[in-house]
Motif scaffolding. Sequence first.
Motif, PDB file in Angstrom:
ATOM      1  N   LEU A  52      11.259   5.142   6.188  1.00 13.84           N
ATOM      2  CA  LEU A  52      11.890   3.969   5.594  1.00 13.84           C
ATOM      3  C   LEU A  52      11.085   2.744   6.019  1.00 13.84           C
ATOM      4  O   LEU A  52      11.113   2.348   7.184  1.00 13.84           O
ATOM      5  CB  LEU A  52      13.342   3.852   6.050  1.00 13.84           C
ATOM      6  CG  LEU A  52      14.117   2.647   5.503  1.00 13.84           C
ATOM      7  CD1 LEU A  52      14.172   2.663   3.984  1.00 13.84           C
ATOM      8  CD2 LEU A  52      15.533   2.602   6.085  1.00 13.84           C
ATOM      9  N   VAL A  53      10.359   2.183   5.084  1.00 12.03           N
ATOM     10  CA  VAL A  53       9.498   1.027   5.353  1.00 12.03           C
ATOM     11  C   VAL A  53      10.235  -0.222   4.891  1.00 12.03           C
ATOM     12  O   VAL A  53      10.550  -0.366   3.703  1.00 12.03           O
ATOM     13  CB  VAL A  53       8.146   1.158   4.618  1.00 12.03           C
ATOM     14  CG1 VAL A  53       7.281  -0.073   4.868  1.00 12.03           C
ATOM     15  CG2 VAL A  53       7.428   2.420   5.072  1.00 12.03           C
ATOM     16  N   LEU A  54      10.532  -1.113   5.841  1.00 10.12           N
ATOM     17  CA  LEU A  54      11.317  -2.308   5.534  1.00 10.12           C
ATOM     18  C   LEU A  54      10.425  -3.542   5.519  1.00 10.12           C
ATOM     19  O   LEU A  54       9.804  -3.889   6.527  1.00 10.12           O
ATOM     20  CB  LEU A  54      12.433  -2.473   6.563  1.00 10.12           C
ATOM     21  CG  LEU A  54      13.440  -1.320   6.641  1.00 10.12           C
ATOM     22  CD1 LEU A  54      14.410  -1.539   7.791  1.00 10.12           C
ATOM     23  CD2 LEU A  54      14.190  -1.174   5.320  1.00 10.12           C
ATOM     24  N   GLU A  55      10.372  -4.197   4.369  1.00  9.42           N
ATOM     25  CA  GLU A  55       9.573  -5.420   4.225  1.00  9.42           C
ATOM     26  C   GLU A  55      10.397  -6.623   4.697  1.00  9.42           C
ATOM     27  O   GLU A  55      11.526  -6.806   4.233  1.00  9.42           O
ATOM     28  CB  GLU A  55       9.188  -5.649   2.764  1.00  9.42           C
ATOM     29  CG  GLU A  55       8.423  -4.526   2.116  1.00  9.42           C
ATOM     30  CD  GLU A  55       8.220  -4.773   0.627  1.00  9.42           C
ATOM     31  OE1 GLU A  55       7.068  -4.785   0.189  1.00  9.42           O
ATOM     32  OE2 GLU A  55       9.222  -4.951  -0.097  1.00  9.42           O
ATOM     33  N   PRO A  56       9.841  -7.460   5.569  1.00 16.86           N
ATOM     34  CA  PRO A  56      10.552  -8.672   5.971  1.00 16.86           C
ATOM     35  C   PRO A  56      10.753  -9.628   4.793  1.00 16.86           C
ATOM     36  O   PRO A  56      11.724 -10.379   4.749  1.00 16.86           O
ATOM     37  CB  PRO A  56       9.635  -9.296   7.026  1.00 16.86           C
ATOM     38  CG  PRO A  56       8.744  -8.183   7.480  1.00 16.86           C
ATOM     39  CD  PRO A  56       8.582  -7.274   6.306  1.00 16.86           C
ATOM     40  N   GLU A  57       9.809  -9.602   3.855  1.00 17.91           N
ATOM     41  CA  GLU A  57       9.870 -10.432   2.647  1.00 17.91           C
ATOM     42  C   GLU A  57       8.967  -9.779   1.600  1.00 17.91           C
ATOM     43  O   GLU A  57       8.066  -9.015   1.941  1.00 17.91           O
ATOM     44  CB  GLU A  57       9.379 -11.850   2.935  1.00 17.91           C
ATOM     45  CG  GLU A  57       7.943 -11.894   3.412  1.00 17.91           C
ATOM     46  CD  GLU A  57       7.500 -13.292   3.836  1.00 17.91           C
ATOM     47  OE1 GLU A  57       6.777 -13.931   3.041  1.00 17.91           O
ATOM     48  OE2 GLU A  57       7.861 -13.721   4.943  1.00 17.91           O
ATOM     49  N   PRO A  58       9.206 -10.025   0.301  1.00 15.83           N
ATOM     50  CA  PRO A  58       8.375  -9.393  -0.731  1.00 15.83           C
ATOM     51  C   PRO A  58       6.942  -9.930  -0.698  1.00 15.83           C
ATOM     52  O   PRO A  58       6.729 -11.144  -0.582  1.00 15.83           O
ATOM     53  CB  PRO A  58       9.068  -9.793  -2.039  1.00 15.83           C
ATOM     54  CG  PRO A  58      10.419 -10.291  -1.653  1.00 15.83           C
ATOM     55  CD  PRO A  58      10.287 -10.846  -0.271  1.00 15.83           C
ATOM     56  N   ARG A  59       5.958  -9.018  -0.764  1.00 14.30           N
ATOM     57  CA  ARG A  59       4.545  -9.420  -0.848  1.00 14.30           C
ATOM     58  C   ARG A  59       3.849  -8.750  -2.038  1.00 14.30           C
ATOM     59  O   ARG A  59       2.641  -8.556  -2.033  1.00 14.30           O
ATOM     60  CB  ARG A  59       3.788  -9.055   0.444  1.00 14.30           C
ATOM     61  CG  ARG A  59       4.315  -9.623   1.726  1.00 14.30           C
ATOM     62  CD  ARG A  59       4.467 -11.125   1.716  1.00 14.30           C
ATOM     63  NE  ARG A  59       3.234 -11.867   1.575  1.00 14.30           N
ATOM     64  CZ  ARG A  59       3.179 -13.184   1.386  1.00 14.30           C
ATOM     65  NH1 ARG A  59       4.293 -13.878   1.282  1.00 14.30           N
ATOM     66  NH2 ARG A  59       2.020 -13.789   1.261  1.00 14.30           N
ATOM     67  N   ASP A  60       4.605  -8.346  -3.036  1.00 19.53           N
ATOM     68  CA  ASP A  60       4.120  -7.719  -4.269  1.00 19.53           C
ATOM     69  C   ASP A  60       3.735  -6.253  -4.035  1.00 19.53           C
ATOM     70  O   ASP A  60       3.733  -5.759  -2.909  1.00 19.53           O
ATOM     71  CB  ASP A  60       2.960  -8.502  -4.896  1.00 19.53           C
ATOM     72  CG  ASP A  60       3.033  -8.523  -6.426  1.00 19.53           C
ATOM     73  OD1 ASP A  60       3.419  -7.496  -7.019  1.00 19.53           O
ATOM     74  OD2 ASP A  60       2.689  -9.558  -7.034  1.00 19.53           O
ATOM     75  N   SER A  61       3.372  -5.579  -5.136  1.00 24.29           N
ATOM     76  CA  SER A  61       3.271  -4.115  -5.096  1.00 24.29           C
ATOM     77  C   SER A  61       2.064  -3.587  -4.337  1.00 24.29           C
ATOM     78  O   SER A  61       2.104  -2.482  -3.791  1.00 24.29           O
ATOM     79  CB  SER A  61       3.279  -3.550  -6.520  1.00 24.29           C
ATOM     80  OG  SER A  61       2.219  -4.075  -7.298  1.00 24.29           O
ATOM     81  N   ALA A  62       0.953  -4.347  -4.283  1.00 25.62           N
ATOM     82  CA  ALA A  62      -0.215  -3.836  -3.558  1.00 25.62           C
ATOM     83  C   ALA A  62       0.085  -3.712  -2.065  1.00 25.62           C
ATOM     84  O   ALA A  62      -0.335  -2.756  -1.417  1.00 25.62           O
ATOM     85  CB  ALA A  62      -1.433  -4.730  -3.786  1.00 25.62           C
ATOM     86  N   ALA A  63       0.818  -4.678  -1.520  1.00 28.75           N
ATOM     87  CA  ALA A  63       1.187  -4.612  -0.099  1.00 28.75           C
ATOM     88  C   ALA A  63       2.153  -3.463   0.149  1.00 28.75           C
ATOM     89  O   ALA A  63       1.998  -2.695   1.107  1.00 28.75           O
ATOM     90  CB  ALA A  63       1.796  -5.936   0.352  1.00 28.75           C
ATOM     91  N   ALA A  64       3.156  -3.308  -0.725  1.00 27.30           N
ATOM     92  CA  ALA A  64       4.170  -2.261  -0.528  1.00 27.30           C
ATOM     93  C   ALA A  64       3.559  -0.863  -0.638  1.00 27.30           C
ATOM     94  O   ALA A  64       3.729  -0.018   0.249  1.00 27.30           O
ATOM     95  CB  ALA A  64       5.285  -2.433  -1.561  1.00 27.30           C
ATOM     96  N   ILE A  65       2.835  -0.628  -1.729  1.00 22.97           N
ATOM     97  CA  ILE A  65       2.253   0.702  -1.948  1.00 22.97           C
ATOM     98  C   ILE A  65       1.081   0.933  -0.999  1.00 22.97           C
ATOM     99  O   ILE A  65       0.881   2.037  -0.484  1.00 22.97           O
ATOM    100  CB  ILE A  65       1.833   0.854  -3.419  1.00 22.97           C
ATOM    101  CG1 ILE A  65       3.078   0.775  -4.321  1.00 22.97           C
ATOM    102  CG2 ILE A  65       1.079   2.168  -3.646  1.00 22.97           C
ATOM    103  CD1 ILE A  65       2.769   0.669  -5.800  1.00 22.97           C
ATOM    104  N   GLY A  66       0.332  -0.128  -0.728  1.00 22.28           N
ATOM    105  CA  GLY A  66      -0.803  -0.018   0.191  1.00 22.28           C
ATOM    106  C   GLY A  66      -0.367   0.322   1.604  1.00 22.28           C
ATOM    107  O   GLY A  66      -1.017   1.116   2.293  1.00 22.28           O
TER     108      GLY A  66
END
Length: 371
Positions: free
Chosen positions: A84-98
């Motif tokens: 479970l990868v939790l983003e502190p804030e959205p940084r778009d899809s390249a950051a999430a998938i990367g």
Amino acid sequence: MNADLLSRFHGVIPAGGVGTRLWPLSRASAPKFLHDLTGSGSTLIRATYDRLVPLAGESIMVVTGRAHRGAVVSQLPELCDEDLVLEPEPRDSAAAIGLAAAILYRRNPDIIMGSFAADQVIEPVEVFQAALSEAIHTAATGKIVTIGIHPTHPSTGFGYIRTGEPLNVPNAPTARGVVEFVEKPDEDTARKYLAAGGFFWNAGMFVAPVRLMLKHLEANEPQLYSGLMQIADAWDTDRRDELMREIWPGLPKIAIDYAVAEPAAEAGDVAVIPGVFNWDDVGDFAAIGRLNKASAEEGIINLGDKQVRVYADNATGVVYSDRPRVIALVGIEDVVVVDTADALLVTTKEHAQKVKQTVEALKADGATEVL
């Protein structure tokens, strides 16, 4: 499928995006992937997870916002903390998938990842899984593979994939090369694409060796790559949260299409598997009308609490309320009524796309508490 190849496959579900055209049902605190929008009894993220299980087993990672941890864990209780990868804030899809690719690479550099958004509706599931199997076999030959959707109309709302020659991949008879990804076209251009053939909608589905995904990310977005690899190095240690707080907010915001897919296609490293299943990204309330066929035949689609009593006299449309009350509709066609504790939306299916402009106007006026 070859057992060794299947053991390398790991599903990834990016669960982000608010779904502004579905406001106020979908909002920052409860985005659309947490809702059952099809009347199936499954939320969109639960259905996405279940589609991947036959091929990925328990090897599935979810990337979502920190605010959604509780809801995601509640809906996917089998998901372990490491996945479970939790983003502190959205940084778009390249950051999430990367980041998912970087974490998986650190665990096993031979992993093949498959990234599938949490908010898409797909059926029949078996046809999707057959396409995914072909995509995994094709990725194993050293390709970033996308599953393209057969266009059913000249849509101006999706990017398109222009295909090349068949690749003759064993166990993947429909695999073709990708010549290029093209931006959302105007209607005339979209009609030309459909007439020419060989074009698919880009649904953002990517299956790829993590090694190859990261190679293209490093070449095109070195700052993003460097930051993600630092976080990944600390992921399975007690420094995970510290590194996320320190690095994540400064990462470049860019879509995976621009950071990886488009340049990889130019390099000849992208393939496509045609998806011949039904697909919908549930982009607005008109889509909900399409997806709830059984209810639509009765005239009114009731998405909310079943204690809500909807009285319809010569009326059709979509109704949602989170409070037990009577909603009466008289002599109105294709209406959309979304009734929540702090916001009420009344529109029609014809104007469903304009809900996004309403959200933008509310944001500009500072009414962020209802978004």
